[in-house]
Scaffold this motif. Structure first.
Motif, PDB file in Angstrom:
ATOM      1  N   LEU B 242       0.863  -1.325   0.038  1.00 48.59           N
ATOM      2  CA  LEU B 242       0.036  -0.022   0.005  1.00 48.59           C
ATOM      3  C   LEU B 242       0.760   1.406  -0.041  1.00 48.59           C
ATOM      4  O   LEU B 242       2.175   1.160   0.613  1.00 48.59           O
ATOM      5  CB  LEU B 242      -0.880   0.257   1.092  1.00 48.59           C
ATOM      6  CG  LEU B 242      -2.173  -1.008   1.016  1.00 48.59           C
ATOM      7  CD1 LEU B 242      -2.656  -1.091   2.724  1.00 48.59           C
ATOM      8  CD2 LEU B 242      -3.176  -0.014   0.310  1.00 48.59           C
ATOM      9  N   GLU B 243       0.354   2.229  -0.641  1.00 57.54           N
ATOM     10  CA  GLU B 243       1.144   3.679  -0.754  1.00 57.54           C
ATOM     11  C   GLU B 243       0.098   4.822   0.198  1.00 57.54           C
ATOM     12  O   GLU B 243      -1.110   4.591  -0.220  1.00 57.54           O
ATOM     13  CB  GLU B 243       1.462   3.975  -2.176  1.00 57.54           C
ATOM     14  CG  GLU B 243       2.228   5.193  -2.115  1.00 57.54           C
ATOM     15  CD  GLU B 243       2.803   5.267  -3.553  1.00 57.54           C
ATOM     16  OE1 GLU B 243       2.456   6.083  -4.156  1.00 57.54           O
ATOM     17  OE2 GLU B 243       3.742   4.756  -3.979  1.00 57.54           O
ATOM     18  N   ARG B 244       0.669   5.416   1.033  1.00 59.98           N
ATOM     19  CA  ARG B 244      -0.274   6.296   1.681  1.00 59.98           C
ATOM     20  C   ARG B 244      -0.864   7.463   0.572  1.00 59.98           C
ATOM     21  O   ARG B 244      -0.247   7.819  -0.344  1.00 59.98           O
ATOM     22  CB  ARG B 244       0.489   6.874   2.919  1.00 59.98           C
ATOM     23  CG  ARG B 244      -0.408   7.847   3.815  1.00 59.98           C
ATOM     24  CD  ARG B 244       0.344   8.077   5.039  1.00 59.98           C
ATOM     25  NE  ARG B 244       0.846   7.134   5.571  1.00 59.98           N
ATOM     26  CZ  ARG B 244       0.131   6.512   6.548  1.00 59.98           C
ATOM     27  NH1 ARG B 244      -1.206   6.904   6.779  1.00 59.98           N
ATOM     28  NH2 ARG B 244       0.514   5.492   7.205  1.00 59.98           N
ATOM     29  N   GLY B 283     -19.750   9.888   0.095  1.00 66.95           N
ATOM     30  CA  GLY B 283     -18.602   9.141   0.901  1.00 66.95           C
ATOM     31  C   GLY B 283     -17.658   8.300  -0.085  1.00 66.95           C
ATOM     32  O   GLY B 283     -18.390   7.687  -0.996  1.00 66.95           O
ATOM     33  N   PHE B 284     -16.629   7.896   0.100  1.00 68.51           N
ATOM     34  CA  PHE B 284     -15.742   7.372  -0.518  1.00 68.51           C
ATOM     35  C   PHE B 284     -14.621   6.637  -0.098  1.00 68.51           C
ATOM     36  O   PHE B 284     -14.186   6.954   1.214  1.00 68.51           O
ATOM     37  CB  PHE B 284     -15.379   8.208  -1.671  1.00 68.51           C
ATOM     38  CG  PHE B 284     -15.104   7.891  -3.039  1.00 68.51           C
ATOM     39  CD1 PHE B 284     -16.262   7.392  -4.132  1.00 68.51           C
ATOM     40  CD2 PHE B 284     -13.833   7.271  -3.775  1.00 68.51           C
ATOM     41  CE1 PHE B 284     -15.936   7.088  -5.296  1.00 68.51           C
ATOM     42  CE2 PHE B 284     -13.614   6.889  -4.714  1.00 68.51           C
ATOM     43  CZ  PHE B 284     -14.642   6.641  -5.603  1.00 68.51           C
ATOM     44  N   PHE B 285     -14.192   5.379  -0.685  1.00 62.88           N
ATOM     45  CA  PHE B 285     -12.836   4.775  -0.103  1.00 62.88           C
ATOM     46  C   PHE B 285     -11.901   4.492  -1.336  1.00 62.88           C
ATOM     47  O   PHE B 285     -12.280   4.067  -2.535  1.00 62.88           O
ATOM     48  CB  PHE B 285     -13.294   3.331   0.428  1.00 62.88           C
ATOM     49  CG  PHE B 285     -12.192   2.354   0.927  1.00 62.88           C
ATOM     50  CD1 PHE B 285     -11.609   2.566   2.250  1.00 62.88           C
ATOM     51  CD2 PHE B 285     -11.825   1.832  -0.235  1.00 62.88           C
ATOM     52  CE1 PHE B 285     -10.604   1.806   2.350  1.00 62.88           C
ATOM     53  CE2 PHE B 285     -10.623   0.896   0.202  1.00 62.88           C
ATOM     54  CZ  PHE B 285     -10.169   0.786   1.511  1.00 62.88           C
ATOM     55  N   VAL B 286     -10.815   4.546  -1.244  1.00 61.79           N
ATOM     56  CA  VAL B 286      -9.863   4.442  -2.209  1.00 61.79           C
ATOM     57  C   VAL B 286      -8.390   3.704  -1.506  1.00 61.79           C
ATOM     58  O   VAL B 286      -8.095   4.433  -0.545  1.00 61.79           O
ATOM     59  CB  VAL B 286      -9.422   5.512  -2.984  1.00 61.79           C
ATOM     60  CG1 VAL B 286      -9.077   6.821  -2.449  1.00 61.79           C
ATOM     61  CG2 VAL B 286      -8.540   5.188  -4.227  1.00 61.79           C
ATOM     62  N   ALA B 287      -7.908   2.964  -2.072  1.00 65.54           N
ATOM     63  CA  ALA B 287      -6.512   2.379  -1.661  1.00 65.54           C
ATOM     64  C   ALA B 287      -5.684   2.323  -3.087  1.00 65.54           C
ATOM     65  O   ALA B 287      -5.958   2.084  -4.196  1.00 65.54           O
ATOM     66  CB  ALA B 287      -6.838   0.878  -1.432  1.00 65.54           C
ATOM     67  N   LYS B 288      -4.274   2.663  -2.770  1.00 63.55           N
ATOM     68  CA  LYS B 288      -3.427   2.677  -3.747  1.00 63.55           C
ATOM     69  C   LYS B 288      -2.371   1.478  -3.617  1.00 63.55           C
ATOM     70  O   LYS B 288      -1.738   1.458  -2.443  1.00 63.55           O
ATOM     71  CB  LYS B 288      -2.639   4.037  -4.005  1.00 63.55           C
ATOM     72  CG  LYS B 288      -1.796   4.190  -5.048  1.00 63.55           C
ATOM     73  CD  LYS B 288      -1.058   5.369  -5.140  1.00 63.55           C
ATOM     74  CE  LYS B 288      -0.327   5.699  -6.518  1.00 63.55           C
ATOM     75  NZ  LYS B 288      -0.051   6.776  -6.965  1.00 63.55           N
ATOM     76  N   LEU B 289      -2.310   0.809  -4.371  1.00 64.85           N
ATOM     77  CA  LEU B 289      -1.431  -0.582  -4.158  1.00 64.85           C
ATOM     78  C   LEU B 289      -0.291  -0.371  -5.515  1.00 64.85           C
ATOM     79  O   LEU B 289      -0.402  -0.179  -6.427  1.00 64.85           O
ATOM     80  CB  LEU B 289      -2.275  -1.928  -4.549  1.00 64.85           C
ATOM     81  CG  LEU B 289      -3.270  -2.153  -3.318  1.00 64.85           C
ATOM     82  CD1 LEU B 289      -4.225  -2.823  -3.782  1.00 64.85           C
ATOM     83  CD2 LEU B 289      -2.562  -3.003  -2.114  1.00 64.85           C
ATOM     84  N   ILE B 290       1.031  -0.753  -4.863  1.00 65.86           N
ATOM     85  CA  ILE B 290       2.003  -1.110  -5.882  1.00 65.86           C
ATOM     86  C   ILE B 290       2.348  -2.622  -6.083  1.00 65.86           C
ATOM     87  O   ILE B 290       2.650  -3.053  -4.884  1.00 65.86           O
ATOM     88  CB  ILE B 290       3.236  -0.324  -5.684  1.00 65.86           C
ATOM     89  CG1 ILE B 290       2.731   1.115  -5.154  1.00 65.86           C
ATOM     90  CG2 ILE B 290       4.316  -0.297  -6.545  1.00 65.86           C
ATOM     91  CD1 ILE B 290       2.459   1.987  -6.437  1.00 65.86           C
ATOM     92  N   LYS B 291       2.236  -3.206  -7.244  1.00 64.66           N
ATOM     93  CA  LYS B 291       2.464  -4.696  -7.214  1.00 64.66           C
ATOM     94  C   LYS B 291       3.933  -4.978  -6.861  1.00 64.66           C
ATOM     95  O   LYS B 291       4.645  -4.191  -7.402  1.00 64.66           O
ATOM     96  CB  LYS B 291       2.212  -5.209  -8.733  1.00 64.66           C
ATOM     97  CG  LYS B 291       2.163  -6.529  -8.739  1.00 64.66           C
ATOM     98  CD  LYS B 291       1.614  -7.215  -9.856  1.00 64.66           C
ATOM     99  CE  LYS B 291       1.882  -8.585 -10.225  1.00 64.66           C
ATOM    100  NZ  LYS B 291       1.312  -9.207 -11.486  1.00 64.66           N
ATOM    101  N   ASN B 292       4.305  -6.098  -6.299  1.00 70.86           N
ATOM    102  CA  ASN B 292       5.582  -6.502  -5.992  1.00 70.86           C
ATOM    103  C   ASN B 292       6.277  -6.595  -7.356  1.00 70.86           C
ATOM    104  O   ASN B 292       5.858  -7.172  -8.304  1.00 70.86           O
ATOM    105  CB  ASN B 292       5.441  -7.589  -5.071  1.00 70.86           C
ATOM    106  CG  ASN B 292       5.002  -7.282  -3.723  1.00 70.86           C
ATOM    107  OD1 ASN B 292       4.866  -6.047  -3.459  1.00 70.86           O
ATOM    108  ND2 ASN B 292       4.550  -8.417  -3.011  1.00 70.86           N
TER     109      ASN B 292
END
Lengths: 154, 292
Positions: B242-244, B283-292
């Motif tokens: 995860l990236e902040r 209202g909203f949710f979000v996640a930022k992911l960087i694949k290994n």
């Protein structure tokens, strides 16, 4: 035609860019360079235009924008394609005044005083392309899709 | 709704704001018009507007039926919820890249991504439902998008690819849309969220599989339920980090790391939760992911 044959025809086949450009040049005077950097595909009677250079091997429902329909004579440009390519057009253009533009945007026909070849025309208001019209005997018939029309009361 | 009492800050203010309708918002479509020119046109018409504090192409509009404006019909603007413009911004696509939008219809985010790529490169917009392909196509065409190809796979089994960036704007219980359609929150419950979770996990796992190594995966929903958010993201943390998230001008709350008495991975606090009473939005949710 058998069902299996029609299915075979219902795929995107690559088209030569100059073949497409030639049709737009002859009707609207759009130079061939306006078509550079795009790829063209034909599916049934529709021609599609996409900017991507490479396409992954997938089964596609749509490739970029549908720009023309070859089903009838003459071929028909789509409104969305004219809004992009129409700014390069040099012939078969109709410039409307404000009242005429409103009529056109409502999807209605309007008389115009002009000497055009009968057929599809680029309709403009204040140098902006509004969309596609069908011109014949002094009348332009709006070809705007229903969902892109203004409602008369507004 | 009461089950969120302990995770939503200032819960009373949250409940109070839900009765206030939202401003209509739109995005300026720079594929068809320059920003300054569009603003000039709105002024000429007497349409009130205010630019978002956090995104120069997002506007709050003060006008009846903004979708009927000529500017909308000609594709100069696109009516879009304010927070719906967040995921493409975090996805941060570049011209020339290859991007997958796994749950694309009606295409608000797809077309925003296209605008950010300046119509260069390729976006695969996937939408399994044929009836939902119609609005997706229509929006792409109206907005002058030329770098989108549409596919109709089940997103969980999307066959192949190696994408620079993947967006999963997942089907969800839409609790964050309460200010648009009152009653969503009262109909929502944990069981429905757990049903959706199965699909959401399948979609996010598929997205992570399809991203290139070091590729970006954005997961978003418009709901509050942790079952559809952090508990979904947690399932791919072996394959991605995860990236902040921090957007200047928009206040986020951290993702939660405890729910129903259970503790989750601490990294999940890097996800962002947006609440209606904090930014005056949905209202909203979000996640930022960087694949290994």
């Amino acid at each position: 035609m058998s069902p299996s044959l029609s299915r075979i025809r219902n795929v995107f086949e690559p088209m030569n860019s100059s073949e497409v450009a030639g049709l737009w040049q002859s009707r609207f005077g759009i130079p061939e360079k306006a078509f550079a950097g795009y790829r063209f595909f034909r599916k049934a009677q529709s021609v599609w235009m996409i900017s991507a250079s490479e396409l992954p091997n997938l089964s596609y429902e749509a490739l970029g924008m549908r720009i023309m329909n070859l089903k009838d004579r003459p071929w028909k440009p789509t409104t969305c394609a004219l809004q992009i390519l129409g700014k390069h057009a040099t012939k078969n253009l109709v410039h409307l005044n404000e009242t005429q533009a409103t009529t056109f945007l409502e999807g209605k026909s309007l008389p115009v005083d002009t000497n055009l070849e009968p057929g599809y025309v680029v309709v403009l208001y204040r140098e902006e392309v509004l969309g596609c019209g069908l011109y014949s005997r002094g009348i332009v018939v709006s070809q705007l899709p229903k969902e892109r029309r203004m409602t008369s009361c507004s | 709704m009461e089950r969120y009492k302990d995770i939503i800050p200032n819960f009373e203010a949250f409940k109070a704001v839900l009765h206030r309708p939202l401003f209509d918002c739109c995005r300026i479509n720079t594929l068809k018009i320059e920003r300054a020119k569009l603003l000039e046109r709105l002024d000429e018409k007497g349409v009130g507007w205010r630019i978002f504090d956090w995104y120069p192409f997002g506007l709050k509009l003060d006008v009846q039926s903004p979708g009927k404006l000529l500017e909308s019909l000609l594709g100069y603007i696109h009516i879009q919820e304010e927070l719906s413009m967040v995921p493409p911004l975090l996805l941060d696509p570049r011209p020339g890249e290859v991007v997958l939008d796994l749950c694309a219809s009606p295409g608000s985010k797809t077309t925003q991504i296209s605008q950010m790529m300046n119509n260069k490169g390729l976006i695969i917009a996937n939408e399994p439902s044929l009836s939902r392909v119609t609005p997706l196509r229509s929006n792409c065409e109206r907005l002058g998008v030329l770098n989108v190809a549409i596919t109709r796979y089940d997103g969980r089994n999307f066959p192949r690819g190696s994408f620079d960036r993947v967006l999963v704007d997942a089907p969800c219980s839409s609790e964050g849309r309460e200010r648009r359609g009152p009653g969503v929150l009262s109909r929502s419950n944990r069981k429905r969220s757990l049903d959706l979770q199965k699909l959401q996990i399948g979609l996010l796992k598929s997205a992570t599989r399809l991203a290139k190594p070091k590729g970006v995966v954005i997961y978003s929903t418009c709901t509050y339920a942790p079952e559809e958010n952090e508990l979904v993201v947690e399932k791919v943390l072996d394959d991605a980090r995860l990236e902040r998230i921090s957007i200047s001008g928009l206040k986020e709350c951290p993702g939660i790391t405890e729910w129903n008495g259970e503790t989750m991975k601490g990294d999940l606090s890097k996800c962002a939760r947006y609440y209606p009473h904090i930014n005056d939005t949905g209202g909203f949710f979000v996640a930022k992911l960087i694949k290994n």
